[in-house]
Motif scaffolding. Structure first.
Motif, PDB file in Angstrom:
ATOM      1  N   TYR A  71      -2.609  -3.473  -0.806  1.00  0.00           N
ATOM      2  CA  TYR A  71      -1.177  -3.235  -1.064  1.00  0.00           C
ATOM      3  C   TYR A  71      -0.908  -1.734  -1.007  1.00  0.00           C
ATOM      4  O   TYR A  71      -1.822  -0.892  -1.108  1.00  0.00           O
ATOM      5  N   ARG A  72       0.358  -1.399  -0.862  1.00  0.00           N
ATOM      6  CA  ARG A  72       0.824  -0.014  -0.956  1.00  0.00           C
ATOM      7  C   ARG A  72       2.095  -0.028  -1.785  1.00  0.00           C
ATOM      8  O   ARG A  72       3.068  -0.710  -1.440  1.00  0.00           O
ATOM      9  N   LEU A  73       2.109   0.726  -2.883  1.00  0.00           N
ATOM     10  CA  LEU A  73       3.221   0.720  -3.833  1.00  0.00           C
ATOM     11  C   LEU A  73       3.912   2.074  -3.811  1.00  0.00           C
ATOM     12  O   LEU A  73       3.256   3.118  -3.882  1.00  0.00           O
ATOM     13  N   VAL A  75       7.159   4.431  -5.504  1.00  0.00           N
ATOM     14  CA  VAL A  75       8.177   4.647  -6.536  1.00  0.00           C
ATOM     15  C   VAL A  75       8.969   5.876  -6.127  1.00  0.00           C
ATOM     16  O   VAL A  75       8.384   6.920  -5.793  1.00  0.00           O
ATOM     17  N   ALA A  76      10.303   5.755  -6.153  1.00  0.00           N
ATOM     18  CA  ALA A  76      11.146   6.847  -5.663  1.00  0.00           C
ATOM     19  C   ALA A  76      12.329   7.076  -6.588  1.00  0.00           C
ATOM     20  O   ALA A  76      12.663   6.236  -7.432  1.00  0.00           O
ATOM     21  N   SER A  77      12.953   8.219  -6.406  1.00  0.00           N
ATOM     22  CA  SER A  77      14.119   8.565  -7.211  1.00  0.00           C
ATOM     23  C   SER A  77      15.406   7.983  -6.644  1.00  0.00           C
ATOM     24  O   SER A  77      16.454   8.038  -7.293  1.00  0.00           O
ATOM     25  N   SER A  78      15.344   7.426  -5.417  1.00  0.00           N
ATOM     26  CA  SER A  78      16.528   6.809  -4.815  1.00  0.00           C
ATOM     27  C   SER A  78      16.097   5.696  -3.877  1.00  0.00           C
ATOM     28  O   SER A  78      15.005   5.759  -3.285  1.00  0.00           O
ATOM     29  N   PRO A  79      16.929   4.662  -3.717  1.00  0.00           N
ATOM     30  CA  PRO A  79      16.567   3.572  -2.804  1.00  0.00           C
ATOM     31  C   PRO A  79      16.535   4.016  -1.344  1.00  0.00           C
ATOM     32  O   PRO A  79      15.824   3.429  -0.528  1.00  0.00           O
ATOM     33  N   GLY A  80      17.278   5.068  -1.007  1.00  0.00           N
ATOM     34  CA  GLY A  80      17.284   5.559   0.363  1.00  0.00           C
ATOM     35  C   GLY A  80      15.919   6.049   0.810  1.00  0.00           C
ATOM     36  O   GLY A  80      15.522   5.838   1.961  1.00  0.00           O
ATOM     37  N   LEU A  81      15.190   6.689  -0.099  1.00  0.00           N
ATOM     38  CA  LEU A  81      13.853   7.172   0.247  1.00  0.00           C
ATOM     39  C   LEU A  81      12.915   6.008   0.539  1.00  0.00           C
ATOM     40  O   LEU A  81      12.079   6.075   1.442  1.00  0.00           O
ATOM     41  N   LEU A  82      13.059   4.926  -0.207  1.00  0.00           N
ATOM     42  CA  LEU A  82      12.203   3.758   0.018  1.00  0.00           C
ATOM     43  C   LEU A  82      12.472   3.142   1.388  1.00  0.00           C
ATOM     44  O   LEU A  82      11.549   2.668   2.054  1.00  0.00           O
ATOM     45  N   LYS A  83      13.720   3.146   1.815  1.00  0.00           N
ATOM     46  CA  LYS A  83      14.049   2.603   3.132  1.00  0.00           C
ATOM     47  C   LYS A  83      13.407   3.419   4.245  1.00  0.00           C
ATOM     48  O   LYS A  83      13.166   2.912   5.334  1.00  0.00           O
ATOM     49  N   GLU A  84      13.134   4.683   3.943  1.00  0.00           N
ATOM     50  CA  GLU A  84      12.458   5.542   4.909  1.00  0.00           C
ATOM     51  C   GLU A  84      10.936   5.438   4.776  1.00  0.00           C
ATOM     52  O   GLU A  84      10.201   6.129   5.493  1.00  0.00           O
ATOM     53  N   GLY A  85      10.477   4.607   3.816  1.00  0.00           N
ATOM     54  CA  GLY A  85       9.042   4.463   3.610  1.00  0.00           C
ATOM     55  C   GLY A  85       8.422   5.606   2.845  1.00  0.00           C
ATOM     56  O   GLY A  85       7.222   5.873   2.982  1.00  0.00           O
ATOM     57  N   ARG A  86       9.222   6.280   2.009  1.00  0.00           N
ATOM     58  CA  ARG A  86       8.722   7.422   1.251  1.00  0.00           C
ATOM     59  C   ARG A  86       8.893   7.196  -0.239  1.00  0.00           C
ATOM     60  O   ARG A  86       9.919   6.673  -0.686  1.00  0.00           O
ATOM     61  N   GLY A  87       7.882   7.585  -1.006  1.00  0.00           N
ATOM     62  CA  GLY A  87       7.949   7.541  -2.455  1.00  0.00           C
ATOM     63  C   GLY A  87       7.739   8.933  -3.013  1.00  0.00           C
ATOM     64  O   GLY A  87       6.600   9.412  -3.079  1.00  0.00           O
ATOM     65  N   ASP A  88       8.836   9.601  -3.419  1.00  0.00           N
ATOM     66  CA  ASP A  88       8.710  10.977  -3.901  1.00  0.00           C
ATOM     67  C   ASP A  88       8.162  11.053  -5.320  1.00  0.00           C
ATOM     68  O   ASP A  88       7.753  12.122  -5.779  1.00  0.00           O
ATOM     69  N   VAL A  89       8.158   9.912  -6.045  1.00  0.00           N
ATOM     70  CA  VAL A  89       7.608   9.883  -7.399  1.00  0.00           C
ATOM     71  C   VAL A  89       6.163   9.392  -7.391  1.00  0.00           C
ATOM     72  O   VAL A  89       5.297   9.928  -8.085  1.00  0.00           O
ATOM     73  N   TRP A  90       5.888   8.383  -6.556  1.00  0.00           N
ATOM     74  CA  TRP A  90       4.537   7.814  -6.505  1.00  0.00           C
ATOM     75  C   TRP A  90       4.338   7.095  -5.184  1.00  0.00           C
ATOM     76  O   TRP A  90       5.200   6.349  -4.732  1.00  0.00           O
ATOM     77  N   ASP A  91       3.205   7.342  -4.561  1.00  0.00           N
ATOM     78  CA  ASP A  91       2.797   6.647  -3.350  1.00  0.00           C
ATOM     79  C   ASP A  91       1.320   6.336  -3.509  1.00  0.00           C
ATOM     80  O   ASP A  91       0.482   7.245  -3.483  1.00  0.00           O
ATOM     81  N   SER A  92       1.008   5.072  -3.694  1.00  0.00           N
ATOM     82  CA  SER A  92      -0.386   4.695  -3.952  1.00  0.00           C
ATOM     83  C   SER A  92      -1.256   4.808  -2.718  1.00  0.00           C
ATOM     84  O   SER A  92      -2.481   4.881  -2.822  1.00  0.00           O
ATOM     85  N   GLY A  93      -0.621   4.824  -1.526  1.00  0.00           N
ATOM     86  CA  GLY A  93      -1.402   4.683  -0.313  1.00  0.00           C
ATOM     87  C   GLY A  93      -1.916   3.258  -0.215  1.00  0.00           C
ATOM     88  O   GLY A  93      -1.648   2.414  -1.078  1.00  0.00           O
ATOM     89  N   LYS A  94      -2.653   2.948   0.825  1.00  0.00           N
ATOM     90  CA  LYS A  94      -3.202   1.602   0.987  1.00  0.00           C
ATOM     91  C   LYS A  94      -4.375   1.418   0.023  1.00  0.00           C
ATOM     92  O   LYS A  94      -5.380   2.139   0.107  1.00  0.00           O
ATOM     93  N   ILE A  95      -4.230   0.440  -0.895  1.00  0.00           N
ATOM     94  CA  ILE A  95      -5.256   0.171  -1.897  1.00  0.00           C
ATOM     95  C   ILE A  95      -5.911  -1.173  -1.575  1.00  0.00           C
ATOM     96  O   ILE A  95      -5.248  -2.216  -1.654  1.00  0.00           O
ATOM     97  N   PRO A  96      -7.183  -1.206  -1.205  1.00  0.00           N
ATOM     98  CA  PRO A  96      -7.857  -2.493  -0.974  1.00  0.00           C
ATOM     99  C   PRO A  96      -8.006  -3.239  -2.295  1.00  0.00           C
ATOM    100  O   PRO A  96      -8.814  -2.861  -3.148  1.00  0.00           O
TER     101      PRO A  96
END
Length: 310
Positions: A71-73, A75-96
């Motif tokens: 999975y890749r999780l 967390v962002a400060s705005s929904p717009g960033l998530l639509k761009e595939g960016r998490g400015d608060v947290w980006d776990s990267g691909k976690i097996p």
């Protein structure tokens, strides 16, 4: 035989083209649904600095043995960033990992009284990557008990002490059953003990039952973008803003060991506030903290409050 061959020739073009198979595989890509934080959908006032995330894998009826392998999780400060595939608060990267219930996000730093947006995407057993789930949100609470008092909160109570009247005596008769009734004659000592306890209860109640309090505070507001009410009471409360009840609960806060921890509630009251003068009203009643005493408790100012507090 010569009649069968033309029939086979006619059926062969009906075979499914490879392009359709490719489309079916794409449709079967793993997708996360039912996103929750601490088991709640879009929770308001999460009081954990390190909340845990959960989701489910959407089933595809045409595929057997589906499973999540990574999975890749975000967390962002705005929904717009998530639509761009960016998490400015947290980006776990691909976690097996096959975990999908109460998943930790180590290193995630959250601020109090803040709304965050999050999403997750999955990989299946064939290492096929899905798309990000529809973004959702959660909102942190106060997080630190000291922040209550830094913001100026304090325990308040009704300044009016209500003398016990006939209504309290009526309530006393209702809640206390004559414990000495219908006790067998051979257990007279037990009956005497029950009667003594009942008398003791009545004496305590006559001195310590307080009526409910009605409290009100007016304030001015204009051009409000967002408003939250953080509130708790001992015992139970019901809150109103401009005459409209806040929330759907009648027995808030939840019971706890009041001398150690007290739960509070967070409400979004943005739509209830109007420009100009506003009024916040609260009904506050005894509840568990100021009900009748237990077997081994005495009413005193060191153990119980004299009246309900908010």
């Amino acid at each position: 035989m010569k009649h069968i061959l033309p029939l086979l020739a006619a059926l062969l073009p009906l075979a499914i083209p490879s392009g359709i198979l490719a489309a079916a595989d794409t449709k079967a890509a793993p997708q996360a649904i039912d996103l929750t934080v601490e088991y709640a959908r879009q929770p308001l006032g999460i009081d954990s600095a390190h909340p845990r995330f959960s989701w489910k894998m959407k089933p595809v009826t045409t595929v057997r043995g589906q499973r999540q392998t990574a999975y890749r999780l975000l967390v962002a400060s705005s929904p717009g960033l998530l639509k761009e595939g960016r998490g400015d608060v947290w980006d776990s990267g691909k976690i097996p990992s096959s975990e999908s219930v109460l998943v930790d996000a180590p290193g995630l730093l959250l601020s109090p009284k803040t709304r965050y947006y999050w999403t997750v995407k999955l990989w299946d057993g064939k290492d096929q990557e899905g798309s990000f789930a529809a973004p959702t949100w959660f909102e942190t609470g106060i997080l630190d008990s000291a922040k209550w008092f830094e913001d100026g909160a304090k325990w308040i109570e009704s300044p009016i002490s209500v003398e016990n009247g006939p209504e309290v005596e009526h309530w006393t008769n209702y809640v206390i059953t004559p414990l000495g009734k219908n006790v067998p004659a051979d257990q007279s000592s037990r009956a005497d003990a029950y009667k003594a306890a009942e008398t003791h209860y009545r004496e305590l109640l006559s001195k310590n039952v307080w009526c409910g309090s009605l409290m009100r505070r007016e304030f001015d507001a204009s051009s409000i973008v967002s408003a939250r009410l953080y509130i708790t009471g001992l015992g139970y409360y019901r809150a109103y803003l401009n005459g409209k009840k806040i929330g759907g609960r009648d027995l808030a806060p939840s019971d706890s060991y009041f001398f150690g921890n007290v739960y509070y509630q967070a409400y979004d009251v943005t739509e209830l506030i109007r420009d100009g003068r506003n009024s916040l009203g609260v009904e506050l009643v005894n509840g568990r903290l100021r009900s009748w005493c237990l077997w081994d408790y005495e009413w005193d100012s060191e153990t119980f409050y004299e009246r309900p507090v908010l």
